[in-house]
Structure formats: structure tokens, C-alpha cells
Write a protein that holds these residues in place. Structure first.
Motif: not given
Length: 171
Positions: A14-22, A48-53, A115-119, A151-154
């Protein structure tokens, strides 16, 4: 080890983010039985990448053509650090235009809003509505769900590092 190996082995750290991601996940409800696997795989992999549900919101729109406006509206709220779009566009006549239009509009949203957009918009060539074809596309959406989550988490981790470097005057 490639990112594909990580998915296969389940050994992703999991990635450890300094700030919460949404993250917002916007999906078309057309062919929900096929596209739904993308959401299922995405939600498992993004966790699994570190962003909670609790940090991921899911939105449904009727079809792929409606996704860009919804994504743009969500991006403008500044509530989300990333947006993901998922949908199936069947390749026939007008639909070839729809797929191209949707992808271009999603790119425009991310460039305008930063704002990143993933397709995870898929347009199978020569789609025949047979059970064999549906099974293939279902598996494709599951794979795309995992890939778009990674890709989003990275990308979010990369942006966090970049913003930190800019703030520190390194870049």
C-alpha cells in the motif's frame, strides 16, 4: 517485477499518503452486468493500494456519453483528488464517435481542472452480443479495474511527491 506481476501475486505494498485521498468512480449503467466487474476489481485493488473504501464514492450514469459531464461536475467540486470513468461503448455506427468523444472529453476535463481522470472506457471491435463475447469483456473489465486502481494510486502518490518538491523549491 512488473505491475502485472504485482497484480497476479497480490504482493502490492500500500502507498502511504501524506494527506487523505478521495476518489470518485463514475460508471455507466448500460451493460451493468459487464461493467460491474470493473468496479468490484477497482474497489478491492484501490484498498490494497492504500485508499480506504470510505474514501471512494461511486456514481452511476445511464451511458458512457453521460460520463464526462458528471466527471467534470465532480472535478469542479475540488472534493476529489482523482476521478475514474468506466463504461462500455459498442462499436457500431454512431458509437465509434461516442467512444472518441468520451475519451477526448475526459482528457479535456483533467487538463482544465488539474484533477487526474482515469479511463476504463472500453470499445470492443466487432462486438457480437454472444455469451462468449460477454465473458471475454467481463474479464477485460475486471483486469481494467485492477489496472486503473493501480494507475490512480501511483499517480496520486507521484503528485504528492511532486507537490512536496515544488513547495520545497526543489523543482
Amino acid at each position: 517485477m512488473s505491475s502485472r506481476d504485482i497484480v497476479t501475486t497480490g504482493a502490492r505494498t500500500p502507498v502511504r499518503f501524506a494527506k487523505p485521498q478521495r476518489v470518485a468512480f463514475v460508471q455507466s449503467s448500460w451493460h451493468q452486468d459487464v461493467v460491474g466487474g470493473c468496479w468490484d476489481a477497482f474497489s478491492a485493488e484501490i484498498e490494497a493500494c492504500g485508499i480506504l473504501p470510505a474514501q471512494v464514492d461511486r456514481f452511476e450514469v445511464p451511458g458512457a456519453f453521460e460520463i464526462p459531464l458528471h466527471v467534470q461536475t465532480l472535478a469542479k467540486t475540488r472534493r476529489y483528488t482523482a476521478l475514474v470513468a468506466a463504461g462500455l461503448v459498442v462499436d457500431s455506427g454512431l458509437h465509434g464517435y461516442v467512444a472518441e468523444t468520451v475519451i477526448k472529453a475526459l482528457m479535456d476535463v483533467q487538463l482544465r481542472t488539474e484533477v487526474p481522470v482515469f479511463s476504463a472506457i472500453s470499445t470492443p471491435q466487432g462486438f457480437a452480443e454472444t455469451e462468449e463475447q460477454f465473458a471475454f469483456i467481463r474479464e477485460h473489465f475486471v483486469r481494467k479495474g485492477r489496472e486503473v486502481a493501480q494507475a490512480c494510486a501511483d499517480t496520486l502518490a507521484s503528485f504528492e511527491r511532486l507537490r512536496g518538491q515544488v513547495a520545497a523549491g526543489i523543482v
